[in-house]
Design a protein around this motif. Structure first.
Motif, PDB file in Angstrom:
ATOM      1  N   GLY A  51      37.295  47.804 -22.408  1.00 46.25           N
ATOM      2  CA  GLY A  51      37.137  48.119 -20.993  1.00 46.25           C
ATOM      3  C   GLY A  51      36.155  47.130 -20.392  1.00 46.25           C
ATOM      4  N   CYS A  52      36.123  47.067 -19.056  1.00 50.30           N
ATOM      5  CA  CYS A  52      35.226  46.110 -18.405  1.00 50.30           C
ATOM      6  C   CYS A  52      34.926  46.604 -17.001  1.00 50.30           C
ATOM      7  CB  CYS A  52      35.882  44.732 -18.363  1.00 50.30           C
ATOM      8  SG  CYS A  52      34.821  43.490 -17.604  1.00 50.30           S
ATOM      9  N   SER A  53      33.648  46.847 -16.748  1.00 55.85           N
ATOM     10  CA  SER A  53      33.299  47.433 -15.445  1.00 55.85           C
ATOM     11  C   SER A  53      33.368  46.417 -14.303  1.00 55.85           C
ATOM     12  CB  SER A  53      31.919  48.089 -15.499  1.00 55.85           C
ATOM     13  OG  SER A  53      30.933  47.113 -15.721  1.00 55.85           O
ATOM     14  N   PHE A  54      33.623  45.147 -14.607  1.00 59.36           N
ATOM     15  CA  PHE A  54      33.843  44.191 -13.513  1.00 59.36           C
ATOM     16  C   PHE A  54      35.177  44.482 -12.799  1.00 59.36           C
ATOM     17  CE2 PHE A  54      30.886  40.733 -15.390  1.00 59.36           C
ATOM     18  CZ  PHE A  54      29.839  41.175 -14.600  1.00 59.36           C
ATOM     19  N   GLY A  55      36.143  44.974 -13.557  1.00 56.20           N
ATOM     20  CA  GLY A  55      37.378  45.500 -12.962  1.00 56.20           C
ATOM     21  C   GLY A  55      38.117  44.578 -12.005  1.00 56.20           C
ATOM     22  N   CYS A  56      38.225  43.301 -12.334  1.00 54.01           N
ATOM     23  CA  CYS A  56      38.978  42.378 -11.471  1.00 54.01           C
ATOM     24  C   CYS A  56      40.407  42.903 -11.311  1.00 54.01           C
ATOM     25  CB  CYS A  56      39.020  40.986 -12.101  1.00 54.01           C
ATOM     26  SG  CYS A  56      37.389  40.416 -12.597  1.00 54.01           S
ATOM     27  N   ASN A  57      40.947  42.805 -10.119  1.00 52.21           N
ATOM     28  CA  ASN A  57      42.237  43.476  -9.928  1.00 52.21           C
ATOM     29  C   ASN A  57      43.437  42.686 -10.455  1.00 52.21           C
ATOM     30  OD1 ASN A  57      42.685  41.646  -7.875  1.00 52.21           O
ATOM     31  ND2 ASN A  57      42.173  43.091  -6.230  1.00 52.21           N
ATOM     32  N   TYR A  58      43.201  41.491 -11.002  1.00 53.09           N
ATOM     33  CA  TYR A  58      44.297  40.752 -11.648  1.00 53.09           C
ATOM     34  C   TYR A  58      44.152  40.753 -13.159  1.00 53.09           C
ATOM     35  CZ  TYR A  58      40.504  37.386 -11.542  1.00 53.09           C
ATOM     36  OH  TYR A  58      39.277  36.809 -11.681  1.00 53.09           O
ATOM     37  N   CYS A  59      43.195  41.517 -13.685  1.00 56.51           N
ATOM     38  CA  CYS A  59      42.818  41.378 -15.096  1.00 56.51           C
ATOM     39  C   CYS A  59      43.980  41.677 -16.043  1.00 56.51           C
ATOM     40  CB  CYS A  59      41.655  42.311 -15.406  1.00 56.51           C
ATOM     41  SG  CYS A  59      41.166  42.213 -17.130  1.00 56.51           S
ATOM     42  N   TYR A  60      44.332  40.700 -16.889  1.00 60.20           N
ATOM     43  CA  TYR A  60      45.415  40.931 -17.857  1.00 60.20           C
ATOM     44  C   TYR A  60      44.974  41.881 -18.965  1.00 60.20           C
ATOM     45  CZ  TYR A  60      43.113  37.954 -21.274  1.00 60.20           C
ATOM     46  OH  TYR A  60      42.210  37.445 -22.176  1.00 60.20           O
ATOM     47  N   ALA A  61      43.659  41.938 -19.211  1.00 65.68           N
ATOM     48  CA  ALA A  61      43.168  42.782 -20.316  1.00 65.68           C
ATOM     49  C   ALA A  61      43.498  44.254 -20.082  1.00 65.68           C
ATOM     50  CB  ALA A  61      41.664  42.580 -20.471  1.00 65.68           C
ATOM     51  N   ALA A  62      43.653  44.634 -18.812  1.00 65.52           N
ATOM     52  CA  ALA A  62      43.969  46.031 -18.502  1.00 65.52           C
ATOM     53  C   ALA A  62      45.252  46.466 -19.214  1.00 65.52           C
ATOM     54  CB  ALA A  62      44.131  46.188 -16.991  1.00 65.52           C
ATOM     55  N   ASN A  73      42.907  53.285 -14.608  1.00 64.27           N
ATOM     56  CA  ASN A  73      41.483  53.352 -14.234  1.00 64.27           C
ATOM     57  C   ASN A  73      40.695  52.133 -14.689  1.00 64.27           C
ATOM     58  OD1 ASN A  73      41.449  55.856 -12.906  1.00 64.27           O
ATOM     59  ND2 ASN A  73      41.723  56.853 -14.898  1.00 64.27           N
ATOM     60  N   TRP A  74      41.387  51.034 -14.898  1.00 64.46           N
ATOM     61  CA  TRP A  74      40.717  49.814 -15.372  1.00 64.46           C
ATOM     62  C   TRP A  74      39.537  49.462 -14.451  1.00 64.46           C
ATOM     63  CZ3 TRP A  74      40.542  47.392 -19.742  1.00 64.46           C
ATOM     64  CH2 TRP A  74      39.965  46.119 -19.804  1.00 64.46           C
ATOM     65  N   GLY A  75      38.423  49.161 -15.066  1.00 68.48           N
ATOM     66  CA  GLY A  75      37.224  48.829 -14.287  1.00 68.48           C
ATOM     67  C   GLY A  75      36.285  50.021 -14.148  1.00 68.48           C
ATOM     68  N   SER A 105      37.868  38.212 -25.538  1.00 68.49           N
ATOM     69  CA  SER A 105      39.227  38.039 -25.020  1.00 68.49           C
ATOM     70  C   SER A 105      39.677  39.159 -24.085  1.00 68.49           C
ATOM     71  CB  SER A 105      40.205  37.924 -26.188  1.00 68.49           C
ATOM     72  OG  SER A 105      40.059  39.046 -27.042  1.00 68.49           O
ATOM     73  N   VAL A 106      39.131  40.378 -24.253  1.00 66.03           N
ATOM     74  CA  VAL A 106      39.617  41.481 -23.400  1.00 66.03           C
ATOM     75  C   VAL A 106      38.484  42.282 -22.738  1.00 66.03           C
ATOM     76  CG1 VAL A 106      41.884  41.779 -24.480  1.00 66.03           C
ATOM     77  CG2 VAL A 106      39.906  42.964 -25.454  1.00 66.03           C
ATOM     78  N   THR A 107      37.341  41.666 -22.635  1.00 67.61           N
ATOM     79  CA  THR A 107      36.220  42.299 -21.932  1.00 67.61           C
ATOM     80  C   THR A 107      35.267  41.183 -21.523  1.00 67.61           C
ATOM     81  OG1 THR A 107      34.587  44.091 -22.076  1.00 67.61           O
ATOM     82  CG2 THR A 107      34.736  42.636 -23.978  1.00 67.61           C
ATOM     83  N   ASP A 108      34.259  41.511 -20.693  1.00 64.99           N
ATOM     84  CA  ASP A 108      33.226  40.518 -20.422  1.00 64.99           C
ATOM     85  C   ASP A 108      31.980  40.900 -21.225  1.00 64.99           C
ATOM     86  OD1 ASP A 108      31.035  39.003 -19.274  1.00 64.99           O
ATOM     87  OD2 ASP A 108      32.464  38.441 -17.710  1.00 64.99           O
ATOM     88  N   PRO A 109      31.548  40.007 -22.138  1.00 66.04           N
ATOM     89  CA  PRO A 109      30.414  40.348 -23.002  1.00 66.04           C
ATOM     90  C   PRO A 109      29.089  40.484 -22.238  1.00 66.04           C
ATOM     91  CG  PRO A 109      31.010  38.033 -23.271  1.00 66.04           C
ATOM     92  CD  PRO A 109      32.060  38.643 -22.387  1.00 66.04           C
ATOM     93  N   THR A 139      32.445  34.238 -19.830  1.00 63.00           N
ATOM     94  CA  THR A 139      31.863  35.277 -18.974  1.00 63.00           C
ATOM     95  C   THR A 139      31.970  34.879 -17.512  1.00 63.00           C
ATOM     96  OG1 THR A 139      29.893  36.637 -18.565  1.00 63.00           O
ATOM     97  CG2 THR A 139      29.505  34.311 -19.061  1.00 63.00           C
ATOM     98  N   ARG A 140      31.681  35.834 -16.641  1.00 59.59           N
ATOM     99  CA  ARG A 140      31.492  35.511 -15.223  1.00 59.59           C
ATOM    100  C   ARG A 140      30.168  36.103 -14.761  1.00 59.59           C
ATOM    101  NH1 ARG A 140      36.725  37.104 -12.768  1.00 59.59           N
ATOM    102  NH2 ARG A 140      37.459  36.450 -14.819  1.00 59.59           N
ATOM    103  N   SER A 141      29.254  36.281 -15.706  1.00 52.38           N
ATOM    104  CA  SER A 141      27.981  36.913 -15.366  1.00 52.38           C
ATOM    105  C   SER A 141      26.787  35.978 -15.570  1.00 52.38           C
ATOM    106  CB  SER A 141      27.787  38.154 -16.234  1.00 52.38           C
ATOM    107  OG  SER A 141      26.486  38.641 -16.041  1.00 52.38           O
TER     108      SER A 141
END
Ligand code: SF4
Length: 284
Positions: A51-62, A73-75, A105-109, A139-141
């Motif tokens: 899961g990833c609380s950044f929740g980008c709306n194009y996220c393939y990891a969802a 409920n991704w994000g 690969s499927v979350t932001d660390p 990352t994007r953080s």
């Protein structure tokens, strides 16, 4: 008070909610996953969270989430792999020195909960002290700058910072919870200045205001390596994942293949190194 009471108390005081996201602490069965598909040129991927609380709306990891509820409920949820460090410690018997590892690969660390838990930091600490693999961190953080002290100890490491647009309006439409573009550029500039190999990943590239000005901003960071990949509205293998909300946003913004190609032409001309798509993500 004995040690176990202390640990229990600490566990009870941990957050179950951070901002909009529910936080759950889980025991994972493994921490290193054999890399395949898009990441097949790596040996392993490592995800401290699911899961990833950044929740980008194009996220393939969802689309890799286990249930429809989780996908929908991704994000809004994060599972912390509570035993991640213990699982990694077991690998000391089989050091990962010659392996390439991609985090994550499927979350932001470095999503918000990491600031409190320092789980990714503990993993880096373990890797640098017992393994020294070839490492790529995505990352994007801006929180990544906290760990520059550890990252500089790796022999081969690359920090990838995702920056998808030059427009805050576009960023807010697709990545409303994520840090601003400016803060990401500033952070990767700091990482680069510390001597660590860096890369800016424009994956996917979202609508741009001005590709020429964007290139100047990118170059001002001191980063020498860039990766670009288009936003895919069609159903396809890797991209089957693009979520409806993002597709709607993209239609509204009138961004299309020819505008993407024009921007990439500018990148090819002005940027010192440009990887495109899957090949761009190959290990260093
Ligand atoms: S930061 Fe990455 S993993 Fe997290 S929601 Fe955005 S694209 Fe997905």
């Amino acid at each position: 008070m004995d040690l176990f009471s202390n640990i229990e108390q600490e566990e009870e005081s941990r957050k179950n909610k951070l901002g909009h996201a529910d936080i759950e602490y889980v025991k994972s069965v493994g921490i290193l996953t054999q890399a395949k598909g898009f990441m097949e040129s790596y040996d392993y991927t490592l995800n401290p969270y699911s899961g990833c609380s950044f929740g980008c709306n194009y996220c393939y990891a969802a689309f890799f989430a286990r249930s429809t509820e989780q996908k929908d409920n991704w994000g809004k949820w994060v599972k912390v792999k509570d035993n991640a460090l213990q699982l990694l410690i077991k690998w000391r018997k089989k050091p990962l020195i010659d392996k390439t590892i991609y985090i994550s690969s499927v979350t932001d660390p470095y999503q918000p909960i990491e600031k409190e838990l320092e789980l990714t930091r503990s993993i880096l600490n373990e890797l640098v002290n017992y393994h020294k693999p070839r490492l790529v961190i995505q990352t994007r953080s801006p929180l990544i700058t906290r760990d520059i002290d550890l990252l500089t100890k790796f022999d081969v490491v690359q920090v990838n910072m995702t920056v998808t647009t030059d427009s805050e309006d576009v960023r807010k439409a697709f990545e409303p919870i994520c840090p601003s573009n400016k803060s990401r550029l500033k952070a990767i500039q700091e990482v680069t200045a510390s001597g660590i190999q860096t890369c800016i990943t424009m994956t996917p590239l979202l609508p741009l205001q001005n590709p020429n000005e964007f290139v100047k901003e990118l170059l001002n960071t001191g980063v020498k390596k860039f990766i670009v990949q288009p936003f895919h509205p069609e159903k396809g293998k890797f991209v089957a994942s693009t979520r409806e909300l993002a597709i709607e946003q993209m239609k509204k913004m009138n961004w299309n293949e020819s505008k993407y190609n024009e921007a990439v032409e500018v990148f090819r001309k002005e940027l010192p190194w440009l990887g495109e798509g899957k090949q761009g993500f190959a290990p260093i």
